[in-house]
Design a protein around this motif. Structure first.
Motif, mmCIF file in Angstrom:
data_model
loop_
_atom_site.group_PDB
_atom_site.id
_atom_site.type_symbol
_atom_site.label_atom_id
_atom_site.label_comp_id
_atom_site.label_asym_id
_atom_site.label_seq_id
_atom_site.Cartn_x
_atom_site.Cartn_y
_atom_site.Cartn_z
ATOM 1 N N ILE A 1 1.692 -11.942 -10.131
ATOM 2 C CA ILE A 1 0.377 -11.436 -9.723
ATOM 3 C C ILE A 1 0.582 -10.024 -9.224
ATOM 4 O O ILE A 1 1.435 -9.767 -8.373
ATOM 5 N N VAL A 2 -0.160 -9.092 -9.820
ATOM 6 C CA VAL A 2 0.021 -7.677 -9.537
ATOM 7 C C VAL A 2 -1.264 -7.146 -8.904
ATOM 8 O O VAL A 2 -2.360 -7.462 -9.363
ATOM 9 N N GLU A 3 -1.100 -6.339 -7.859
ATOM 10 C CA GLU A 3 -2.272 -5.696 -7.283
ATOM 11 C C GLU A 3 -2.286 -4.225 -7.685
ATOM 12 O O GLU A 3 -1.279 -3.527 -7.529
ATOM 13 N N VAL A 4 -3.416 -3.778 -8.197
ATOM 14 C CA VAL A 4 -3.545 -2.383 -8.600
ATOM 15 C C VAL A 4 -4.430 -1.678 -7.568
ATOM 16 O O VAL A 4 -5.626 -1.960 -7.478
ATOM 17 N N PRO A 5 -3.856 -0.778 -6.756
ATOM 18 C CA PRO A 5 -4.667 -0.087 -5.757
ATOM 19 C C PRO A 5 -5.613 0.904 -6.434
ATOM 20 O O PRO A 5 -5.287 1.434 -7.508
ATOM 21 N N PRO A 6 -6.769 1.161 -5.832
ATOM 22 C CA PRO A 6 -7.748 2.084 -6.440
ATOM 23 C C PRO A 6 -7.122 3.425 -6.807
ATOM 24 O O PRO A 6 -7.452 4.028 -7.829
ATOM 25 N N ILE A 7 -6.174 3.874 -5.996
ATOM 26 C CA ILE A 7 -5.579 5.209 -6.212
ATOM 27 C C ILE A 7 -4.847 5.291 -7.561
ATOM 28 O O ILE A 7 -4.679 6.372 -8.124
#
Lengths: 635, 635
Positions: free
Chosen positions: A85-91
């Motif tokens: 599970i990968v989180e992609v930050p808005p930046i």
């Protein structure tokens, strides 16, 4: 081969990938637009992600200690070794739907949509025909019947194609033999048949930009613009700039096809939404014009761009063969002729030709300089008698790329900066009026000008001693804080560093050196220029005094400057409405002389002279040098 | 939807199908060529299969009590309702690889391959070019460099296309800038580039027959034929004759595409095997010519053929637009121009035009009659001043279809029959010299002639009383046994029935009435004909005396008859080798007048008169009536 599931948060989008795939590739498969300036080489440090769960192997790459401490990895260097599970930050996400469709009202748009020198003469027309019903005695084929009637009633020699023919029998009978035929006026090509009274014909203009793609839909029967729509080019997931894309296209099997599909998908999405909105069928769009730089044009057409990048920088073609929407894959009538603007050379492309066409440079007595500043600064100098052009590698700094806190001109971008010369306190203009997230091109130029005016940097761009907590020393040199973490949208300080400033000076120096090189090639001085046209989205936010102050643009009277907006799109629109304009575009591209700046020393000498604020030769910038700027000792 | 597995024995091929699919459709999916003359309507009784295991629902259809007793069903009427195992008997399979590639040696082939009136002038040529390597100073694009060199060294104005361009940069550099360019001579179209000295160019001629497809591969540089190959047209699984196929193409969604793909698959298989055999790459085949009847041409090109079948019988086109292999889907160089022969009308197609071209009808002073007998009898009458043509629906009897024991001219087919007028004992000539399986067209004609000569039938075709166990009465009238079950390959009696004979008489009557109608249209008599050309595979096995004896062909001296073999293929070959021949073909098709036999009473009157053996007007067949034929009372 093992397959793993990668789930991207917060969107909760899951894809299956093979073992050994990296997270950037998985994101591309999932359609998640993660930033990647370097195209996956691990060097730009843009594709930050967090791994919330599951097994990965991180190969390392350009990742700050700080980012690492906060748990970030580079997506392109993170190999998937299990379900993750990968989180992609808005930046890390490319912004969406922030594309500038109209030129900003506050800026002067000196040009009309259909220049006075052209009259409405579109590529398609509709002929209403009354065919005689066939009988046993008069049993001509459907096609021959249509062609004979067209010849007799309109004096036009029609040209059919297989696709046109395939459904013709049914359409003719359903229409009761009374039909509207859409024709290409240049060669009588038959594009569409519909029952008499229902024929319409539209044209699609495409500005095929490296960063953004904008399309415009025109009604060819009256020349009216129906609507515009745009979005970021999906190719950006393979790299921000054209060179990264050429590397992706030529470095791996299927790379070129991936890029071609990414551009087509972007165009299709934008176009479909426009067509839906206005209730127009794809088959009713019977001509298109596309303006893009040389590499973007190669990529859209699936033509090998490898040798554009390698000395001596040779494109496969400057002028394209006859093209149809069907063979390119554009989502309109497959028979539609498509006019892809010719290039002048590898780094002066069809977008520039479209701009020169639209701005009528080659029709005027006066000497005009046309500049389009992006990753490359492309410029054309000339008048009705001659045209010369060049491109200088400005680097992506003015697009916010390669700058510590750089970003595109979208919501949250600092577009203007004021620095109190006494207190060094800062006031910011932010697009959207929200909390700042970073600096866009115009903000960077303004910042540079104001740092210089406040005496915080010297003429070489080095920081000067000053009593303010905003100027601080780091391992990598000095940096100036424009906004504190408490004020920014992401909680981090927004800074401009020594390295950023050097970078900006190199960019502005390259542009100015390009201008000087063109002038010297024809033995002219700056004051010979009667008009300077600033093209492209960049111009919309640019302050000319600031640009002059840092030595990016020549120190000429403000009234000589004209902002022309998206001349690439406008040139493409023009070509849809005027057959003469297309002939002129071909002629323009052939006529324009290209100056290769890497040949000889001229450019390099000019470049070195321009690596000062505003320039080593202060006499070139009389209005700037009149300002009293405090000079202090170098830090 | 439920999916079931259908396994076909004896080949043990399994496919998944949806519930509700019939066995014929399943067989089509499995690529098993089950016969179906009616295209799945349940009326021809050809698609016999046995269900060995599993649940089906039989809807009923044309199935004899005998066949039913033996456990047969009609594949097209057998709905699959569970996993089933189906046995396909050999009798239900279309034969494979039995296509006649060469005209039989025993027959006279009166014509040379390249008629004297044409010289070798093929559509493609190879230009060897030495390009100058680009430099920073001379940075023309790859395409422009190629075009300029072509212009300078060969005086040719080249025309590029997108596909040609896409890989050009890599090829030029790999070739070290010395290349062989394959060009279309008509318009300078660029077809292929390869390193200098490696260029070859080949042409593909296609005889696109309803039953069989034959291709021929030519070396265009020397005009030499490299090889021929053929097979049954895979479209046959959708129906034996063109009308069944039009019904399939227009009666259901996707039907046209299925037929298009079936033809393409047949061509591809034949072509690939030829190319493999001779070590030729598909890209080296840079031109093709296709000759087929009007419906077959529509189907190959995916053009709606619906209105060819409905009065007033209008094709979508007779003359086709410019075509390339890529847009048609032919398995050769996608840029190759493809010359599909123009038709004259819905039922006089490109195959006839090819035949007329090859046999030089339109170049001679003498009056020639050209006849191609298949399901339709197509004929052309004329000389260098005029040409008229017509088509009569002969029915598929001469192809063995619609006849109780009919079959195609392949191994096991009876091609000759002798009947002792005293004992009524029978001697058979069988193709391949094996046990007989049925009667092919020439066998049927011979049989009819010999039954008449033996007095077993009268002039109207009715059986006459005779003392032989071979003549027997059934529910459906009399039938004559040609081979007993003990002698045949399948263990069943091979017979010819009263109905078969009526059928054959209608067929031969239609052909003769067509000839008469053409002659009467121009107010000429039979003896005005100087030459009769018999085209097509049928001619290879045909005995002229037999054909005259039954009144199929005019009673003219044997020396006026010429067998021309597969003139459709030969015409296509000719067009590959001579550009003038293609222009002549276009001109021929435009010039040929088509007589629609369904207009007026002329044909119908001639047809009724021809429904006798040989004819009501015995004076038209002087050589036949000289023979003493015993006349007996009608049964």
């Amino acid at each position: 081969m093992n397959q793993y599931t990668v789930t991207f948060m917060p969107d909760n989008i899951a894809v299956q990938v093979d073992k050994g795939t990296n997270v950037l590739e998985a994101a591309q498969k999932a359609g998640i637009p993660i930033k990647s300036t370097c195209g996956g080489a691990g060097t730009c440090g843009r594709c930050l992600i967090k791994v919330k769960e599951g097994q990965i192997h991180f190969k390392g790459g350009h990742l700050s200690a700080e980012a690492r401490e906060e748990g970030y990895f580079l997506a392109c260097q993170t190999i998937i070794e299990g379900d993750v599970i990968v989180e992609v930050p808005p930046i890390s996400l490319l912004g969406k739907h922030q594309v500038l469709l109209q030129d900003k009202g506050r800026l002067q748009d000196g040009l009309a949509d259909l220049p006075a020198s052209y009259s409405l003469d579109p590529h398609c027309e509709i002929a209403t025909l009354h065919l005689k019903e066939p009988t046993l005695e008069e049993n001509n084929s459907d096609l021959n019947r249509l062609l004979m009637t067209l010849r007799k009633e309109k004096g036009v020699e029609g040209r059919a194609s297989l696709k046109f023919l395939q459904d013709l029998p049914e359409i003719l009978r359903q229409a009761g033999w009374h039909v509207d035929v859409t024709l290409a006026r240049a060669d009588g090509r038959l594009l569409k048949v519909s029952p008499a009274g229902t024929g319409r014909c539209f044209g699609l203009a495409v500005d095929l930009g490296t960063t953004t793609i904008v399309v415009s839909l025109l009604d060819l029967l009256n020349g009216r613009r129906i609507g515009r729509n745009g979005n970021y080019n999906r190719q950006a997931i393979y790299g921000d700039d054209v060179i990264s894309r050429v590397i992706h296209a030529t470095g791996q099997p299927g790379g070129l096809e991936e890029l071609r599909q990414a551009a087509l998908t972007t165009i299709s999405e934008i176009t479909s939404s426009l067509l839906n909105k206005y209730g127009i069928a794809p088959a009713e769009v019977t001509v298109a014009a596309v303006a893009g730089n040389t590499i973007m044009s190669h990529l859209l057409l699936g033509v090998n761009p490898k040798y554009i990048r390698l000395q001596p920088y040779i494109p496969a073609a400057n002028e394209w063969p006859d093209l149809t929407a069907g063979e390119i894959g554009l989502p309109i009538n497959p028979l539609a002729p498509v006019y892809v603007f010719p290039s002048v050379a590898s780094y002066v492309g069809g977008d520039i030709v479209a701009g020169v066409l639209f701005t009528r440079l080659a029709m005027e007595e006066n000497l005009t300089l046309f500049i389009d500043i992006g990753t490359n600064g492309e410029m054309v100098l000339g008048n009705k008698d001659w045209l010369i052009s060049c491109a200088c590698s400005a680097g992506p700094a003015f697009e916010g790329s390669g700058i510590t806190c750089g970003m595109r001109a979208m919501e949250g971008a600092i577009e203007g900066v004021n620095i109190d010369p006494q207190t060094f306190e800062v006031e910011l203009d932010i697009i959207g009026g929200c909390r700042p997230a970073g600096l866009c091109g115009s903000g960077l130029i303004d910042c540079l000008a104001k740092l210089r005016r406040a005496g915080l940097i010297d003429r070489t761009g080095n920081f000067q001693e000053a009593v303010t907590p905003r100027l601080r020393s780091t391992d990598e040199g000095y940096e100036f804080v424009l906004a504190w973490g408490a004020e920014s949208s992401h909680g981090k300080d927004i800074v401009i560093t020594s390295a950023d400033i050097k970078n900006l000076i190199r960019s502005k120096g390259a542009v100015f050196a390009g201008i000087q090189s063109l002038l010297k090639t024809v033995s002219l001085e700056l004051d010979a220029i009667d008009k300077i046209i600033i093209a492209g989205g960049f111009g919309n936010y640019l302050s000319i005094p600031n640009a002059v102050e840092i030595g990016l643009l020549p120190d000429l009277p403000a009234e000589k400057y004209v902002f022309a907006g998206n001349t690439s799109l406008k040139g493409a629109e023009l070509v849809l409405l005027s057959r003469q304009a297309w002939l002129d575009a071909l002629e323009l591209a052939r006529k324009m002389t290209y100056i290769e700046l890497s040949v000889g020393n001229l450019f390099m000498e000019e470049f070195v002279s321009a690596l000062f604020l505003p320039h080593t030769q202060l006499e070139l910038f009389p209005s700037v040098t009149e300002q009293t700027i405090p000079e202090r000792g170098e830090l």
